[in-house]
Enzyme design. Structure first.
Site, PDB file in Angstrom:
ATOM      1  N   LYS A 109      74.491 -41.241  17.514  1.00  0.00           N
ATOM      2  CA  LYS A 109      73.190 -41.876  17.779  1.00  0.00           C
ATOM      3  C   LYS A 109      73.108 -42.306  19.235  1.00  0.00           C
ATOM      4  CE  LYS A 109      72.566 -43.187  13.001  1.00  0.00           C
ATOM      5  NZ  LYS A 109      72.948 -44.059  11.913  1.00  0.00           N
ATOM      6  N   GLN A 145      74.111 -50.082  10.518  1.00  0.00           N
ATOM      7  CA  GLN A 145      74.773 -48.899   9.956  1.00  0.00           C
ATOM      8  C   GLN A 145      75.298 -49.194   8.549  1.00  0.00           C
ATOM      9  OE1 GLN A 145      74.983 -45.768  11.470  1.00  0.00           O
ATOM     10  NE2 GLN A 145      75.804 -45.130   9.490  1.00  0.00           N
ATOM     11  N   ASP A 197      64.756 -47.138  10.626  1.00  0.00           N
ATOM     12  CA  ASP A 197      65.370 -46.351   9.553  1.00  0.00           C
ATOM     13  C   ASP A 197      64.367 -46.067   8.435  1.00  0.00           C
ATOM     14  OD1 ASP A 197      67.946 -45.404   9.708  1.00  0.00           O
ATOM     15  OD2 ASP A 197      68.899 -47.305   9.151  1.00  0.00           O
TER      16      ASP A 197
END
Ligand code: NAP
Length: 284
Positions: free
Chosen positions: A53, A97, A120
């Protein structure tokens, strides 16, 4: 029939070069799209995703901050950090995460992130907006899949789409996005009986199970579009999908490979969402 292979890696590279131009233009206006990634603990897979990322962010000029916390971090400490990130004027996107250590309730964390920074697309408000057919931050892997289908002008409307797997991050939302595009959607999962009846009837087959070569060419219809989301490590250390690529390729019209398929698109859509958020914060 031999399928055309849809390389997400190539599409992702093209999209990222377009994003770079967009980010450069935003930076000229003094807007720096910024993503903060929070990682807790030492899970090697999570660390590797986070590195990916960061690398991709750099490529397109998105500022990426990494906050690494020990696995002993309490839920309250993480909630306090999320409060700060929600409030600050620097971040446009917050990504915690997953998976989190067992003592932290993932759903509580997902719901603590401000929906306006939820790049997300996991917050119930954003999921609700997606279900209502509204624009929002769509979950990255499903959004990447739809983008791949559209890049090949694959017709979705009126098609029979079968999604194998019903997780909150892949299966359910990809089915919803296909429904939003007017497909007729069926979900299969671990309690589905006679699954082949469904898979071999699918015009568009999305497989997100997490089991090496779970489906083969025998399970699919000639001419089907096959999207393989699974990422499985084989005994020889190489990555492979949920679909046996060689046999499926002989029957499908389009197929995504593993690696170089859906994976690179997931990160790209995360960057897309971060840039979208930066625009929204600046009323652009
Ligand atoms: P998950 O949360 O473990 O969900 C797996 C789904 O598969 C569940 O809905 C489960 O059904 C279903 N399933 C398991 N065994 C089955 C069986 N025998 N028959 C039918 N369905 C079965 O996994 P996930 O997070 O969705 O991820 C799926 C795969 O995609 C994994 O390999 C993951 O690594 C990969 N992935 C890739 C990306 C990417 O960017 N490329 C992103 C996310 C995930 P139940 O609900 O009934 O248990």
């Amino acid at each position: 029939m031999t399928a055309e292979v849809i390389y997400g890696s190539e599409l992702a590279a093209n999209l990222r070069s377009e994003m770079k131009i967009e980010v450069d233009a935003l930076r000229e206006k003094g807007i720096i799209p910024t993503l903060t990634v929070v990682i807790i603990g030492d899970d090697p897979a999570s660390k590797s995703y986070v590195r990916g990322k960061q690398k991709a962010s750099k490529e397109v000029g998105v500022e990426s901050n990494l906050i690494e916390l020990p696995s002993t971090t309490s839920q309250q400490e993480l909630l306090n950090l999320i409060d700060q990130l929600n409030e600050d004027k620097v971040n446009h996107g917050i990504l915690v995460q997953l998976p989190l250590p067992k003592h932290i309730d993932e759903q509580i964390i997902i719901e603590a992130i401000s929906p306006s920074k939820d790049v997300d697309g996991f917050h119930p408000i954003n999921i609700g907006r997606m279900i209502s057919g509204k624009d929002t931050f769509f979950p990255c892997t499903p959004f990447g899949i739809i983008t791949m289908l559209k890049s090949k002008n694959i017709e979705i409307e009126g098609k029979k789409a079968v999604v194998v797997g019903r997780s909150n991050i892949v299966g359910k939302p990809v089915g919803q996005l296909l429904l939003n595009e007017n497909a007729t959607v069926t979900y299969c999962h671990s309690k589905t009986k006679n699954m082949r009846e469904f898979t071999e009837d699918a015009d568009i087959l999305i497989v997100a199970v997490g089991k090496e070569h779970f489906l083969t060419g025998d399970d699919i219809k000639t001419g089907a579009v096959v999207v393989d989301v699974g990422v499985n490590r084989m005994a020889n250390g190489k990555l492979t999908g949920d679909v046996e690529f060689e046999s499926a390729k002989e029957k499908a019209s389009y197929i995504t490979p593993v690696p170089k398929g859906v994976g690179p698109m997931t990160i790209t859509m995360l960057l897309h969402n971060t840039i979208k958020s930066a625009r929204q914060f600046n009323n652009l």
